[in-house]
Design a protein around this motif. Structure first.
Motif, PDB file in Angstrom:
ATOM      1  N   ASN A  25       0.828  -1.204   0.000  1.00 20.95           N
ATOM      2  CA  ASN A  25       0.000   0.000   0.000  1.00 20.95           C
ATOM      3  C   ASN A  25       0.864   1.257   0.000  1.00 20.95           C
ATOM      4  OD1 ASN A  25      -2.146   1.752   0.207  1.00 20.95           O
ATOM      5  ND2 ASN A  25      -2.716   1.167   2.288  1.00 20.95           N
ATOM      6  N   LEU A  26       0.589   2.172  -0.917  1.00 20.70           N
ATOM      7  CA  LEU A  26       1.310   3.444  -0.967  1.00 20.70           C
ATOM      8  C   LEU A  26       0.538   4.553  -0.263  1.00 20.70           C
ATOM      9  CD1 LEU A  26       2.702   3.398  -4.616  1.00 20.70           C
ATOM     10  CD2 LEU A  26       3.796   2.616  -2.504  1.00 20.70           C
ATOM     11  N   TYR A  27      -0.638   4.243   0.272  1.00 26.09           N
ATOM     12  CA  TYR A  27      -1.444   5.183   1.057  1.00 26.09           C
ATOM     13  C   TYR A  27      -1.812   6.461   0.308  1.00 26.09           C
ATOM     14  CZ  TYR A  27      -1.060   2.193   5.094  1.00 26.09           C
ATOM     15  OH  TYR A  27      -1.159   1.117   5.947  1.00 26.09           O
ATOM     16  N   ASN A  28      -1.880   6.367  -1.016  1.00 28.52           N
ATOM     17  CA  ASN A  28      -2.347   7.498  -1.823  1.00 28.52           C
ATOM     18  C   ASN A  28      -3.417   7.032  -2.808  1.00 28.52           C
ATOM     19  OD1 ASN A  28      -0.888   6.030  -3.660  1.00 28.52           O
ATOM     20  ND2 ASN A  28       0.607   7.635  -4.140  1.00 28.52           N
ATOM     21  N   GLY A  29      -4.029   5.897  -2.488  1.00 28.44           N
ATOM     22  CA  GLY A  29      -5.022   5.321  -3.365  1.00 28.44           C
ATOM     23  C   GLY A  29      -4.454   4.322  -4.357  1.00 28.44           C
ATOM     24  N   SER A  30      -3.139   4.105  -4.309  1.00 20.66           N
ATOM     25  CA  SER A  30      -2.510   3.163  -5.235  1.00 20.66           C
ATOM     26  C   SER A  30      -1.642   2.173  -4.479  1.00 20.66           C
ATOM     27  CB  SER A  30      -1.669   3.908  -6.275  1.00 20.66           C
ATOM     28  OG  SER A  30      -0.572   4.558  -5.658  1.00 20.66           O
ATOM     29  N   THR A  31      -1.168   1.156  -5.190  1.00 16.35           N
ATOM     30  CA  THR A  31      -0.318   0.134  -4.607  1.00 16.35           C
ATOM     31  C   THR A  31       0.910  -0.072  -5.477  1.00 16.35           C
ATOM     32  OG1 THR A  31      -1.455  -1.649  -5.790  1.00 16.35           O
ATOM     33  CG2 THR A  31      -2.297  -1.071  -3.595  1.00 16.35           C
ATOM     34  N   ARG A  32       1.881  -0.770  -4.944  1.00 18.38           N
ATOM     35  CA  ARG A  32       3.109  -1.074  -5.670  1.00 18.38           C
ATOM     36  C   ARG A  32       3.250  -2.588  -5.795  1.00 18.38           C
ATOM     37  NH1 ARG A  32       7.588   1.880  -5.618  1.00 18.38           N
ATOM     38  NH2 ARG A  32       6.103   3.525  -6.149  1.00 18.38           N
ATOM     39  N   ALA A  45      15.720  -8.568  -2.545  1.00 18.45           N
ATOM     40  CA  ALA A  45      17.180  -8.402  -2.575  1.00 18.45           C
ATOM     41  C   ALA A  45      17.647  -7.894  -1.218  1.00 18.45           C
ATOM     42  CB  ALA A  45      17.589  -7.434  -3.680  1.00 18.45           C
ATOM     43  N   ASN A  46      18.966  -7.870  -1.031  1.00 20.96           N
ATOM     44  CA  ASN A  46      19.561  -7.299   0.170  1.00 20.96           C
ATOM     45  C   ASN A  46      19.890  -5.833  -0.068  1.00 20.96           C
ATOM     46  OD1 ASN A  46      19.578  -9.695   1.749  1.00 20.96           O
ATOM     47  ND2 ASN A  46      21.344 -10.430   0.590  1.00 20.96           N
ATOM     48  N   ALA A  47      19.659  -5.008   0.939  1.00 19.39           N
ATOM     49  CA  ALA A  47      19.875  -3.573   0.816  1.00 19.39           C
ATOM     50  C   ALA A  47      21.366  -3.227   0.828  1.00 19.39           C
ATOM     51  CB  ALA A  47      19.172  -2.839   1.949  1.00 19.39           C
ATOM     52  N   GLN A  91      21.628   3.440  -0.430  1.00 17.80           N
ATOM     53  CA  GLN A  91      20.503   3.405  -1.347  1.00 17.80           C
ATOM     54  C   GLN A  91      19.242   3.986  -0.717  1.00 17.80           C
ATOM     55  OE1 GLN A  91      19.709  -1.199  -1.422  1.00 17.80           O
ATOM     56  NE2 GLN A  91      17.851  -0.195  -2.142  1.00 17.80           N
ATOM     57  N   ALA A  92      18.343   4.451  -1.564  1.00 17.78           N
ATOM     58  CA  ALA A  92      17.048   4.944  -1.126  1.00 17.78           C
ATOM     59  C   ALA A  92      16.133   3.779  -0.806  1.00 17.78           C
ATOM     60  CB  ALA A  92      16.430   5.805  -2.222  1.00 17.78           C
ATOM     61  N   ILE A  93      15.259   3.984   0.176  1.00 19.59           N
ATOM     62  CA  ILE A  93      14.329   2.937   0.569  1.00 19.59           C
ATOM     63  C   ILE A  93      13.053   3.576   1.081  1.00 19.59           C
ATOM     64  CG2 ILE A  93      14.915   2.655   3.021  1.00 19.59           C
ATOM     65  CD1 ILE A  93      15.155  -0.439   2.296  1.00 19.59           C
ATOM     66  N   GLN A  94      11.940   2.851   1.007  1.00 21.71           N
ATOM     67  CA  GLN A  94      10.669   3.314   1.559  1.00 21.71           C
ATOM     68  C   GLN A  94      10.157   2.300   2.566  1.00 21.71           C
ATOM     69  OE1 GLN A  94       8.774   3.957  -2.453  1.00 21.71           O
ATOM     70  NE2 GLN A  94       8.034   5.838  -1.475  1.00 21.71           N
ATOM     71  N   LYS A  95       9.364   2.790   3.508  1.00 25.99           N
ATOM     72  CA  LYS A  95       8.714   1.928   4.487  1.00 25.99           C
ATOM     73  C   LYS A  95       7.219   2.205   4.447  1.00 25.99           C
ATOM     74  CE  LYS A  95       6.832   2.703   8.063  1.00 25.99           C
ATOM     75  NZ  LYS A  95       6.763   4.076   7.600  1.00 25.99           N
ATOM     76  N   HIS A 121       9.668  -2.829   3.993  1.00 29.45           N
ATOM     77  CA  HIS A 121      10.730  -1.939   3.513  1.00 29.45           C
ATOM     78  C   HIS A 121      10.990  -2.343   2.064  1.00 29.45           C
ATOM     79  CE1 HIS A 121      12.613  -0.276   7.441  1.00 29.45           C
ATOM     80  NE2 HIS A 121      11.388  -0.727   7.703  1.00 29.45           N
ATOM     81  N   PHE A 122      10.896  -1.399   1.162  1.00 26.03           N
ATOM     82  CA  PHE A 122      10.959  -1.725  -0.263  1.00 26.03           C
ATOM     83  C   PHE A 122      11.488  -0.529  -1.038  1.00 26.03           C
ATOM     84  CE2 PHE A 122       7.071   0.492   0.486  1.00 26.03           C
ATOM     85  CZ  PHE A 122       6.771   1.178  -0.673  1.00 26.03           C
ATOM     86  N   SER A 123      11.802  -0.756  -2.302  1.00 24.31           N
ATOM     87  CA  SER A 123      12.164   0.317  -3.231  1.00 24.31           C
ATOM     88  C   SER A 123      11.784  -0.153  -4.623  1.00 24.31           C
ATOM     89  CB  SER A 123      13.663   0.629  -3.162  1.00 24.31           C
ATOM     90  OG  SER A 123      13.992   1.687  -4.045  1.00 24.31           O
ATOM     91  N   GLY A 124      11.004   0.656  -5.331  1.00 26.00           N
ATOM     92  CA  GLY A 124      10.507   0.210  -6.615  1.00 26.00           C
ATOM     93  C   GLY A 124       9.690  -1.050  -6.433  1.00 26.00           C
ATOM     94  N   ASN A 125      10.002  -2.061  -7.227  1.00 23.89           N
ATOM     95  CA  ASN A 125       9.279  -3.333  -7.148  1.00 23.89           C
ATOM     96  C   ASN A 125      10.022  -4.388  -6.340  1.00 23.89           C
ATOM     97  OD1 ASN A 125       8.868  -2.340 -10.359  1.00 23.89           O
ATOM     98  ND2 ASN A 125       7.014  -2.678  -9.159  1.00 23.89           N
TER      99      ASN A 125
END
Length: 358
Positions: A250-257, A263-265, A269-273, A318-322
């Motif tokens: 969930n991206l909490y803006n009405g959309s999902t990823r 992979a290992n971080a 690198q940039a990351i999202q939670k 914790h993810f980035s992109g796909n």
């Protein structure tokens, strides 16, 4: 020395994973300081991740770690001799000669494990500064902090110690997400094995209860099939209500990823939670192979980031992109936009349970 981690092994469902993530906790001679890395970090594409895995496997202990250059985005491989540097360059990475070898950094971590294992502390490898980065939260006393500094001084510049606000804890609250054992957490990623559907979450969540629901007091949607905490922090729940949830966050803006790989971080690198309390926050990976000394036991081989989190985010993604990177474990809180979110590498959980993201 640091103990080795063990490798143990429909509508409601779709909504469950769309809720994304939650953190369990009970809301349960020094080198110069590194540059501020609280921004978004560097995006790591598939080629960079593949290169990192390749050089890490090839060089092994001949490398003191890898990181992404904040200015150029290059993968930098830290080494202590020219032969290893040549090997890194031949693989297509940038080599950097550093003072402290992988063995020295492991020894430095062992020194803190043996001499200063204090609740409210964490330490991990920061290849960008070629040091062990030690953090002490607000519960660490002045005497305990002095002990940490004393250990660091004995390590010839291989470690640095800093204070962080708040207190390291697992992060649990009430609210939307997944419920079990009287706690609220969040699912990290949907996974599959032999056509069966599961989700992975934090082990301190699955320790709390065997049956999990998408609403407080609601019907069960899944049953725990594995849990590991402390030492690790992962668990797995099998969907039992017949649903087939999507592999999204969930991206909490009405959309999902869509999540298509894991992979290992890499440091830098940039990351999202994604979590049900703080929703989607962003940050940068700042240390790997991190030990966190929670009040109810240590966890090892974690990843430290600057993403914000709060009570109720445990077990989140914790993810980035796909790409899936981690399962949210806890933090010491957040100051402004600079947090200290800790994640369990998801690849270890996938391997332990023989499952894959989809």
């Amino acid at each position: 020395m640091r103990p080795q981690k063990s490798a143990r092994l429909g509508g409601t469902i779709a909504a469950l994973l769309l809720l994304g993530t939650a953190a369990l906790g009970s809301t349960a001679a020094a080198a110069p300081p590194p540059a501020d890395r609280s921004g978004q970090g560097v995006q790591a594409d598939a080629a960079t991740l593949a290169l990192d895995a390749d050089v890490t496997r090839t060089l092994g202990s001949d490398s003191a770690g890898t990181y992404l250059d904040a200015e150029t985005g290059d993968l930098v491989v830290t080494v202590t001799d020219k032969a290893a540097a040549a090997e890194a360059r031949a693989a297509g990475a940038r080599a950097e000669l550093v003072e402290h070898s992988a063995a020295e950094l492991r020894s430095a971590m062992g020194a803190f494990e043996d001499r200063a294992k204090i609740t409210g502390t964490s330490w991990g490898v920061d290849p960008a500064t070629n040091q062990i980065a030690v953090q002490a939260d607000s519960t660490v006393s002045a005497a305990e902090y002095a002990k940490l500094k004393s250990v660091a001084r004995s390590l010839d510049g291989a470690a640095r110690v800093e204070r962080v606000p708040g207190a390291f804890k697992k992060e649990v609250l009430g609210g939307d997400a997944i419920y079990g054992g009287g706690y609220r957490c969040s699912a990290a990623f949907n996974v599959t094995k032999n056509n069966a559907r599961y989700f992975v979450t934090a082990g301190h969540c699955t320790n709390a209860g065997a049956s999990w629901s998408a609403t407080s007091g609601g019907a069960a949607i899944g049953t725990r099939e594995g849990t590991s905490f402390p030492t690790n922090d992962y668990g797995i729940v099998r969907y039992t209500d017949g649903s087939s949830p999507a592999g999204t966050v969930n991206l909490y803006n009405g959309s999902t990823r869509d999540i298509t790989s894991a992979a290992n971080a890499v440091v830098g690198q940039a990351i999202q939670k994604s979590g049900s309390t703080t929703q989607v926050t962003s940050g940068t990976v700042t240390a790997v192979n991190v030990t966190v000394n929670y009040s109810d036991g240590p966890v090892y081989n974690m990843v430290r980031t600057t993403a914000c989190s709060a009570g109720g985010d445990s077990g989140g993604a914790h993810f980035s992109g796909n790409v899936a990177y981690g399962i949210h474990s806890g933090s010491s809180g957040c100051s402004g936009t600079n947090g200290s979110a800790i994640h369990q590498p998801v690849t270890e959980a996938l391997s332990a349970y023989g499952v894959s993201v989809y």
